[in-house]
Design an enzyme around this catalytic site. Structure first.
Site, mmCIF file in Angstrom:
data_model
loop_
_atom_site.group_PDB
_atom_site.id
_atom_site.type_symbol
_atom_site.label_atom_id
_atom_site.label_comp_id
_atom_site.label_asym_id
_atom_site.label_seq_id
_atom_site.Cartn_x
_atom_site.Cartn_y
_atom_site.Cartn_z
ATOM 1 N N GLY A 1 0.834 -1.179 0.000
ATOM 2 C CA GLY A 1 0.000 0.000 0.000
ATOM 3 C C GLY A 1 0.874 1.235 0.000
ATOM 4 N N TYR A 2 0.258 2.355 -0.318
ATOM 5 C CA TYR A 2 0.991 3.606 -0.450
ATOM 6 C C TYR A 2 0.564 4.601 0.615
ATOM 7 C CZ TYR A 2 2.953 1.757 -4.637
ATOM 8 O OH TYR A 2 3.660 0.968 -5.499
ATOM 9 N N LEU A 3 1.555 5.111 1.340
ATOM 10 C CA LEU A 3 1.337 6.216 2.260
ATOM 11 C C LEU A 3 1.339 7.522 1.475
ATOM 12 C CD1 LEU A 3 3.731 4.987 5.072
ATOM 13 C CD2 LEU A 3 1.232 4.967 5.119
#
Length: 157
Positions: free
Chosen positions: A28-30
């Site tokens: 996932g991407y912050l």
């Protein structure tokens, strides 16, 4: 500074399926800004935080740090943008290089790509028969783009 020189290709045929052991990756991407990305990934039992700069050609800055698995899981569950990117990855040795073959799941099911990391942008390498069209510069194939515009929503690959 870490540097990643990577080229990306679509797959051709199914021969790659008999090679390498598939490992589930959840990431996932912050931050999925095109200028910089901050990614959390769980691969098997390992958590990794990765920071990448904008690509120039096939090259970009890359910094990776191991993080505890419970923290990686919490970041994926609570802070990362949606949808998460899930895929099976096979690492396949061929002609002196390692190819990473990704078969995407979920909203990106049906997308399959092969990537090769190179020592320089002009490095010569041999493509296996199961490697097809190059898509290195096509931003649609960036994992960070697949959270905003998943493969299932494309009208033409």
């Amino acid at each position: 500074m870490g540097v990643e020189i990577e080229r990306k290709f679509l797959l051709s045929g199914e021969d790659w399926r008999a090679l390498g052991e598939p490992v589930l990756l959840r990431q996932g991407y912050l931050c999925s800004d095109p200028v910089r990305t901050v990614r959390v990934r769980i691969e098997g039992e390992a958590g990794v935080l990765t920071i990448k700069s904008k690509s120039t050609g096939a090259t970009r800055g890359e910094w990776e740090y191991p993080i505890p698995l419970p923290e990686a899981q919490e970041l994926l569950d609570r802070l990362c943008e949606r949808p998460l990117v899930e895929k099976y990855r096979r690492r396949i040795a061929y002609a002196g290089f390692t190819w990473e073959v990704d078969e995407f799941l979920g909203e990106n099911a049906g997308l399959m790509v092969a990537e090769i990391e190179l020592p320089s942008e002009d490095a010569q390498f041999e493509k296996p028969a199961w490697v097809g069209q190059e898509v290195t510069g096509d931003k649609r194939y960036y994992n960070s783009s697949l959270i905003r515009f998943p493969f299932s929503q494309w009208t033409t690959p």
